[in-house]
Design a protein around this motif. Structure first.
Motif, PDB file in Angstrom:
ATOM      1  N   ALA A  49       0.823  -1.207   0.000  1.00 15.85           N
ATOM      2  CA  ALA A  49       0.000   0.000   0.000  1.00 15.85           C
ATOM      3  C   ALA A  49       0.862   1.265   0.000  1.00 15.85           C
ATOM      4  CB  ALA A  49      -0.943  -0.004   1.204  1.00 15.85           C
ATOM      5  N   ALA A  50       2.000   1.197   0.699  1.00 15.52           N
ATOM      6  CA  ALA A  50       2.843   2.391   0.795  1.00 15.52           C
ATOM      7  C   ALA A  50       3.444   2.750  -0.565  1.00 15.52           C
ATOM      8  CB  ALA A  50       3.953   2.167   1.820  1.00 15.52           C
ATOM      9  N   LEU A  51       3.901   1.735  -1.284  1.00 17.64           N
ATOM     10  CA  LEU A  51       4.483   1.990  -2.608  1.00 17.64           C
ATOM     11  C   LEU A  51       3.407   2.498  -3.571  1.00 17.64           C
ATOM     12  CD1 LEU A  51       6.925   1.916  -4.475  1.00 17.64           C
ATOM     13  CD2 LEU A  51       6.450  -0.498  -4.940  1.00 17.64           C
ATOM     14  N   LEU A  52       2.223   1.907  -3.465  1.00 16.49           N
ATOM     15  CA  LEU A  52       1.105   2.349  -4.289  1.00 16.49           C
ATOM     16  C   LEU A  52       0.796   3.825  -3.999  1.00 16.49           C
ATOM     17  CD1 LEU A  52      -1.452   1.448  -6.124  1.00 16.49           C
ATOM     18  CD2 LEU A  52      -2.627   1.268  -3.951  1.00 16.49           C
ATOM     19  N   ALA A  53       0.739   4.162  -2.734  1.00 13.94           N
ATOM     20  CA  ALA A  53       0.431   5.542  -2.350  1.00 13.94           C
ATOM     21  C   ALA A  53       1.523   6.487  -2.846  1.00 13.94           C
ATOM     22  CB  ALA A  53       0.278   5.644  -0.830  1.00 13.94           C
ATOM     23  N   ARG A  54       2.771   6.017  -2.767  1.00 15.09           N
ATOM     24  CA  ARG A  54       3.869   6.869  -3.233  1.00 15.09           C
ATOM     25  C   ARG A  54       3.747   7.141  -4.731  1.00 15.09           C
ATOM     26  NH1 ARG A  54       9.431   4.435  -2.127  1.00 15.09           N
ATOM     27  NH2 ARG A  54       9.500   4.210  -4.385  1.00 15.09           N
ATOM     28  N   ASP A  55       3.442   6.088  -5.500  1.00 20.53           N
ATOM     29  CA  ASP A  55       3.256   6.266  -6.948  1.00 20.53           C
ATOM     30  C   ASP A  55       2.104   7.235  -7.229  1.00 20.53           C
ATOM     31  OD1 ASP A  55       5.331   4.600  -7.641  1.00 20.53           O
ATOM     32  OD2 ASP A  55       4.071   2.858  -8.115  1.00 20.53           O
ATOM     33  N   LEU A  56       1.000   7.053  -6.501  1.00 23.88           N
ATOM     34  CA  LEU A  56      -0.166   7.916  -6.740  1.00 23.88           C
ATOM     35  C   LEU A  56       0.161   9.376  -6.439  1.00 23.88           C
ATOM     36  CD1 LEU A  56      -3.068   5.686  -5.320  1.00 23.88           C
ATOM     37  CD2 LEU A  56      -2.803   6.432  -7.700  1.00 23.88           C
ATOM     38  N   LYS A  57       0.914   9.591  -5.361  1.00 16.72           N
ATOM     39  CA  LYS A  57       1.287  10.961  -5.004  1.00 16.72           C
ATOM     40  C   LYS A  57       2.192  11.575  -6.059  1.00 16.72           C
ATOM     41  CE  LYS A  57       0.996  10.637  -0.128  1.00 16.72           C
ATOM     42  NZ  LYS A  57       1.615  10.530   1.162  1.00 16.72           N
ATOM     43  N   GLN A  58       3.139  10.755  -6.506  1.00 13.84           N
ATOM     44  CA  GLN A  58       4.064  11.245  -7.528  1.00 13.84           C
ATOM     45  C   GLN A  58       3.298  11.634  -8.794  1.00 13.84           C
ATOM     46  OE1 GLN A  58       7.096   8.357  -8.473  1.00 13.84           O
ATOM     47  NE2 GLN A  58       8.063   9.720  -9.959  1.00 13.84           N
ATOM     48  N   LEU A  59       2.329  10.821  -9.160  1.00 13.07           N
ATOM     49  CA  LEU A  59       1.534  11.107 -10.351  1.00 13.07           C
ATOM     50  C   LEU A  59       0.668  12.341 -10.157  1.00 13.07           C
ATOM     51  CD1 LEU A  59       0.380   7.466 -11.029  1.00 13.07           C
ATOM     52  CD2 LEU A  59       1.807   8.808 -12.573  1.00 13.07           C
ATOM     53  N   GLY A  60       0.107  12.445  -8.974  1.00 17.00           N
ATOM     54  CA  GLY A  60      -0.794  13.558  -8.685  1.00 17.00           C
ATOM     55  C   GLY A  60      -0.098  14.905  -8.754  1.00 17.00           C
ATOM     56  N   GLY A  61       1.215  14.871  -8.546  1.00 18.43           N
ATOM     57  CA  GLY A  61       2.007  16.082  -8.671  1.00 18.43           C
ATOM     58  C   GLY A  61       1.526  17.218  -7.794  1.00 18.43           C
ATOM     59  N   GLY A  62       1.091  16.907  -6.593  1.00 17.69           N
ATOM     60  CA  GLY A  62       0.673  17.962  -5.675  1.00 17.69           C
ATOM     61  C   GLY A  62      -0.791  18.322  -5.810  1.00 17.69           C
ATOM     62  N   ALA A  63      -1.400  18.007  -6.961  1.00 20.21           N
ATOM     63  CA  ALA A  63      -2.806  18.365  -7.148  1.00 20.21           C
ATOM     64  C   ALA A  63      -3.726  17.356  -6.466  1.00 20.21           C
ATOM     65  CB  ALA A  63      -3.137  18.437  -8.641  1.00 20.21           C
ATOM     66  N   ALA A  64      -3.262  16.111  -6.333  1.00 16.83           N
ATOM     67  CA  ALA A  64      -4.131  15.082  -5.755  1.00 16.83           C
ATOM     68  C   ALA A  64      -4.236  15.253  -4.241  1.00 16.83           C
ATOM     69  CB  ALA A  64      -3.590  13.707  -6.100  1.00 16.83           C
ATOM     70  N   ASP A  65      -5.378  14.855  -3.723  1.00 11.98           N
ATOM     71  CA  ASP A  65      -5.667  14.982  -2.298  1.00 11.98           C
ATOM     72  C   ASP A  65      -5.060  13.784  -1.556  1.00 11.98           C
ATOM     73  OD1 ASP A  65      -6.836  14.949   0.195  1.00 11.98           O
ATOM     74  OD2 ASP A  65      -8.800  15.617  -0.531  1.00 11.98           O
ATOM     75  N   ASP A  66      -4.088  14.062  -0.688  1.00 14.50           N
ATOM     76  CA  ASP A  66      -3.411  12.981   0.040  1.00 14.50           C
ATOM     77  C   ASP A  66      -4.385  12.126   0.831  1.00 14.50           C
ATOM     78  OD1 ASP A  66      -1.048  13.772  -0.985  1.00 14.50           O
ATOM     79  OD2 ASP A  66      -0.253  14.673   0.864  1.00 14.50           O
ATOM     80  N   ALA A  67      -5.429  12.772   1.347  1.00 14.94           N
ATOM     81  CA  ALA A  67      -6.384  12.018   2.172  1.00 14.94           C
ATOM     82  C   ALA A  67      -7.106  10.973   1.318  1.00 14.94           C
ATOM     83  CB  ALA A  67      -7.384  12.972   2.816  1.00 14.94           C
ATOM     84  N   LEU A  68      -7.430  11.337   0.075  1.00 18.09           N
ATOM     85  CA  LEU A  68      -8.119  10.370  -0.796  1.00 18.09           C
ATOM     86  C   LEU A  68      -7.170   9.265  -1.245  1.00 18.09           C
ATOM     87  CD1 LEU A  68     -10.435  12.610  -3.045  1.00 18.09           C
ATOM     88  CD2 LEU A  68     -10.997  11.355  -0.945  1.00 18.09           C
ATOM     89  N   ILE A  69      -5.897   9.632  -1.479  1.00 19.83           N
ATOM     90  CA  ILE A  69      -4.906   8.613  -1.826  1.00 19.83           C
ATOM     91  C   ILE A  69      -4.782   7.622  -0.672  1.00 19.83           C
ATOM     92  CG2 ILE A  69      -2.441   8.219  -2.230  1.00 19.83           C
ATOM     93  CD1 ILE A  69      -2.427  10.767  -3.922  1.00 19.83           C
ATOM     94  N   ALA A  70      -4.779   8.149   0.539  1.00 21.69           N
ATOM     95  CA  ALA A  70      -4.677   7.266   1.708  1.00 21.69           C
ATOM     96  C   ALA A  70      -5.894   6.345   1.793  1.00 21.69           C
ATOM     97  CB  ALA A  70      -4.547   8.104   2.983  1.00 21.69           C
ATOM     98  N   VAL A  71      -7.070   6.867   1.474  1.00 23.11           N
ATOM     99  CA  VAL A  71      -8.275   6.031   1.512  1.00 23.11           C
ATOM    100  C   VAL A  71      -8.122   4.882   0.523  1.00 23.11           C
ATOM    101  CG1 VAL A  71     -10.742   5.956   1.010  1.00 23.11           C
ATOM    102  CG2 VAL A  71      -9.791   7.906   2.235  1.00 23.11           C
ATOM    103  N   TYR A  72      -7.668   5.213  -0.680  1.00 21.82           N
ATOM    104  CA  TYR A  72      -7.490   4.175  -1.702  1.00 21.82           C
ATOM    105  C   TYR A  72      -6.487   3.130  -1.204  1.00 21.82           C
ATOM    106  CZ  TYR A  72      -6.956   2.098  -6.387  1.00 21.82           C
ATOM    107  OH  TYR A  72      -6.952   1.242  -7.468  1.00 21.82           O
ATOM    108  N   ALA A  73      -5.321   3.627  -0.771  1.00 23.59           N
ATOM    109  CA  ALA A  73      -4.247   2.711  -0.378  1.00 23.59           C
ATOM    110  C   ALA A  73      -4.696   1.819   0.788  1.00 23.59           C
ATOM    111  CB  ALA A  73      -3.000   3.503  -0.004  1.00 23.59           C
ATOM    112  N   ASP A  74      -5.403   2.398   1.743  1.00 24.57           N
ATOM    113  CA  ASP A  74      -5.792   1.646   2.942  1.00 24.57           C
ATOM    114  C   ASP A  74      -6.884   0.612   2.666  1.00 24.57           C
ATOM    115  OD1 ASP A  74      -3.995   3.166   4.250  1.00 24.57           O
ATOM    116  OD2 ASP A  74      -5.452   4.476   5.256  1.00 24.57           O
ATOM    117  N   HIS A  75      -7.698   0.853   1.661  1.00 26.30           N
ATOM    118  CA  HIS A  75      -8.861  -0.034   1.466  1.00 26.30           C
ATOM    119  C   HIS A  75      -8.801  -0.883   0.207  1.00 26.30           C
ATOM    120  CE1 HIS A  75     -11.093   1.661   4.872  1.00 26.30           C
ATOM    121  NE2 HIS A  75     -10.534   2.806   4.537  1.00 26.30           N
ATOM    122  N   GLN A  76      -7.725  -0.749  -0.575  1.00 23.26           N
ATOM    123  CA  GLN A  76      -7.702  -1.465  -1.850  1.00 23.26           C
ATOM    124  C   GLN A  76      -7.579  -2.981  -1.677  1.00 23.26           C
ATOM    125  OE1 GLN A  76      -4.501  -2.712  -3.137  1.00 23.26           O
ATOM    126  NE2 GLN A  76      -3.319  -1.971  -1.393  1.00 23.26           N
TER     127      GLN A  76
END
Ligand SMILES: Cc1cc2nc3c(=O)[nH]c(=O)nc-3n(C[C@H](O)[C@H](O)[C@H](O)COP(=O)(O)OP(=O)(O)OC[C@H]3O[C@@H](n4cnc5c(N)ncnc54)[C@H](O)[C@@H]3O)c2cc1C
Lengths: 265, 455
Positions: free
Chosen positions: B66-93
């Motif tokens: 989940a941590a690597l997935l979240a890191r990739d998502l954050k990198q892709l989001g480039g600051g525009a993505a909401d960290d809280a939503l990324i965490a929701v995805y990573a925690d529940h996937q």
């Protein structure tokens, strides 16, 4: 050598023919607003011509689409594939389902292109033809005819048509001028145009050649035209399995078992 | 006047995941689908799901979590993505992956690395089967009622509390007024089929191809917008690279670049680091002449495709005649009408970069994201796949909190209103990871249901 490809176009089969009628006061079908596509046979003929051109830069390909302005989008689609010349042979709405009139019309269309060494067309020409037009046209003009070829090749400057006859493949060296009707096959599926050429052809003018006045009278006149609804499902051998799921599964399994046993006997 | 516990708008992956989760938790669910068939974009999708740390990955020796997935998502989001939503995805996937399997979902055996993934984490399903499976499980609960040909039109709010209490809909027999005791979940998908909204929010995609569920016109987005909902990522709509521009039969992109191909424009020049997210590749492609280019590859890359994954099914498309094939690069250049000398030089330069381990032009280092070593393009036959960008999803929309409550422009909850799936914005940000939209639909759909059930 000059190759002329005659392309008919068919009403887009995805289109529902809800409305089909004769033109007011006329004996011709009203096809206004119907979208056209190339038929698989048209596509095979066109691709066969393009392949010959690719193989020999001295070959010139002219594509001719008989019809009225409703065919113009089709014309552009063909232009995007970059034959040397594309024009619409304006038939003033004359239909192609009267074979004798159609033959005269298509002969005039070919004449409007440069003197052709080879004429290609689909094995069935448009919605109204069941395969008589290609041989009729060849006979009328005294051209060599070869029906239902799936490929043409160049061998020492001569054209060799390949076609299937039962399990055999025939290779026929053709004396020119010749008319070949082409059937569709995996090997002659029409290529896709490059986006560049799609964009460029959007801006190009469309060439229209007017039908000469002496193209001849039409012998067959339509009196009426109607949409025949497709047969009801289940009317033939096809039927839906019914009843509870288990029953349906059992019936299907029995059917497949019988089929397998029958096939292995 | 109809009444239910939870009203779900839209019968795609998000809607069915929400309905099933809610029904399994004892709630009564009414689901509206505006078309005659359910499925939406979900059923026509590539069926790629991004999950990390699964048993399949373990069995295939792929280290992911989940941590690597979240890191990739954050990198892709480039600051525009909401960290809280990324965490929701990573925690529940992972739990959603297990939930799908428990419900009988079958995954294709191969795992692939695609857009934005540091390791192979594309888990592939048959997308139409996925929707059918969820629909069947919903039916089996006996708690979910589906109304097809019924479109939600306007949300209804309580005049004093402001809480969303239901909505007005239109069905085959006319208008419906439906009350939802525990909440309305908007799962109505994106708006890739709404030209006006696209012209407004995605003018740069004017020349892109649009593909998506026929009903995806942004209805849910506009209904919530009318109540003051805040919007996220609206400026991030981009086309996905790899769509054949003139083929009408294949809806899906083809990503030869992720197996080592290069992308060139009509001038025969590369224009981008091909390992980037295919949304960024799409953006770059639309800026090229004619808004298109070609993916250039050789025989080994062709053979490295995966016919079970719709964006990597090279050989299947070769059979369909979509690739242009030639024995030499010169001949390939002629066929695609690109200057021969330029294409030859482009490929020669690229092969030198591969050998040297450095691409000074665009900085490409991997096949895809952080995965895979680059390979030379040298073994005939050579192939070109004409490619433009297609907007498969709008991946932007309503602002939600981690419980999937819709948030208004003042940062306040719109009580009684939840959202999930493509109608939600703020999760993807600037770029996009393959499998994260369908993943988001399922994961967020279930979370929205839990929130509503608990209300
Ligand atoms: C060709 C294609 C390939 C894709 N491939 C992938 C992939 O491989 N992996 C991935 O992660 N993502 C992929 N995506 C994106 C992904 O499919 C979507 O983002 C996701 O499925 C959205 O799910 P959803 O449930 O939110 O919306 P949808 O599945 O679109 O469902 C929304 C439903 O709501 C209905 N609806 C709309 N308005 C109303 C209304 N007013 N009332 C009632 N019903 C309404 C629609 O008709 C539709 O059925 C792809 C998309 C496309 C188009």
């Amino acid at each position: 050598m000059e190759i002329v490809v005659l392309l008919a176009g068919v009403v887009d089969p995805k289109w529902r023919l809800e409305r089909l009628a004769l033109r007011a006061g006329g004996e011709q079908p009203d096809e206004t607003g119907l979208p056209y596509r190339l038929s698989p046979f048209d596509e095979a003929a066109l691709e066969t011509a393009l392949k010959l051109r690719d193989a020999d830069p001295a070959i010139r390909v002219t594509a001719v689409i008989p019809g009225d302005a409703a065919r113009d989008p089709l014309l552009r689609a063909v232009m995007a594939l970059r034959p040397h010349r594309v024009f619409r042979f304006d038939t003033a709405g004359a239909p192609l389902w009267d074979p004798h009139a159609a033959t005269r019309l298509l002969a005039a269309a070919v004449d409007a292109a440069a003197a052709a060494g080879l004429v290609l067309m689909g094995r069935e020409f448009g919605d109204g033809d069941d395969g008589v037009l290609p041989p009729l046209l060849a006979t009328a003009r005294g051209w060599t005819f070869c029906g239902q070829a799936h490929a043409l090749a160049l061998a020492d400057g001569a054209i060799v048509a390949h076609r299937m006859r039962g399990p055999r493949e025939e290779a026929i060296a053709l004396a020119t001028p010749a008319l070949v009707s082409v059937t569709n096959d995996r090997s002659n599926r029409l290529r896709h145009p490059l986006m560049k050429n799609v964009v460029l052809t959007r801006r190009e003018p469309i060439e229209i050649v007017t039908m000469p006045a002496d193209a001849g009278p039409i012998a067959l006149h339509a009196r009426s035209l109607a949409v025949v609804p497709p047969p009801q499902r289940g009317a033939g051998a096809c039927r839906m399995l019914e009843g509870p799921l288990d029953t349906q599964i059992a019936e299907m399994a029995t059917y497949l078992r019988d089929w397998r046993d029958g096939a292995s006997r | 006047m109809m009444e239910t516990d939870i009203l779900v708008v839209g019968g795609g992956a998000a809607g069915f995941a929400a309905a099933l989760e809610a029904a399994e938790r004892g709630a009564e669910v009414l689901m509206l689908e505006k078309l005659s068939e359910t499925g939406g974009s979900s059923a026509m999708s590539g069926g790629c799901l991004a999950f990390a740390g699964t048993d399949m990955q373990r069995e295939q020796g792929i280290a992911d979590d989940a941590a690597l997935l979240a890191r990739d998502l954050k990198q892709l989001g480039g600051g525009a993505a909401d960290d809280a939503l990324i965490a929701v995805y990573a925690d529940h996937q992972l739990e959603t992956y297990d939930w799908l399997k428990a419900h009988g979902q079958v995954f294709a055996p191969g795992l692939e690395a695609s857009s934005g993934q540091s390791v192979p984490r594309v888990h592939t399903v048959d997308p139409a089967d996925l929707v059918r499976l969820l629909a069947a499980r919903c039916r089996a609960t006996g708690k979910v009622t589906l109304l097809t040909n019924t479109a939600a039109r306007r949300l209804r709010r309580d005049a004093t509390t402001g809480r969303v209490t239901g909505l007005l809909a239109e069905g085959p027999d006319g208008a419906l007024d439906i009350t939802a005791r525990r909440g309305v979940i908007l799962a109505s998908g994106g708006f890739s089929r709404n030209p006006e909204l696209l012209a407004q929010f995605a003018p740069a995609c004017e020349h892109a191809v649009f593909v998506g569920g026929e009903g995806n016109a942004g209805d849910g987005l506009r209904m919530a917008w009318a109540l003051g909902a805040d919007l996220r990522d609206m400026a991030q709509i981009k086309g996905t690279f790899g769509k054949h521009p003139t083929d009408e039969l294949n809806n899906h992109s083809c990503l030869c670049v992720y197996k080592g191909a290069i992308a060139v424009n009509q001038d025969g020049r590369r224009f981008v680091d091909e390992s980037l997210s295919y949304k960024l590749l799409g953006e770059a492609c639309l800026r090229q002449p004619y808004g298109t280019g070609f993916q250039i590859l050789d025989a080994p890359i062709m053979a490295s495709g995966d016919n079970e994954v719709r964006i990597l099914d090279f050989e299947r498309r070769l059979e369909e005649g979509l690739f242009i094939e030639a024995d030499t690069l010169e001949d390939l250049a002629r066929q695609i009408e690109v200057p021969e000398a330029t294409l030859l030089k482009t490929v020669a330069d690229y092969n030198r970069f591969v050998d040297a381990g450095e691409d000074p032009e665009f900085g490409r280092r991997h096949m895809v994201h952080n995965h895979g070593a680059l390979r030379r393009i040298e073994t005939p036959p050579f192939y070109a796949y004409p490619s433009t960008a297609a907007v498969y999803g709008t991946y932007c929309g309503l602002r939600v909190d981690p419980q999937m409550h819709v948030i208004d422009v003042f940062g306040e909850r719109i009580d009684g209103l939840l959202a999930a799936g493509e109608v939600v914005g703020g999760f993807h940000g600037n770029a996009y990871m393959t499998g994260s939209a369908l993943g988001k639909a399922l994961i967020f759909g279930r979370i929205a249901a839990r929130t509503a059930v608990a209300a």
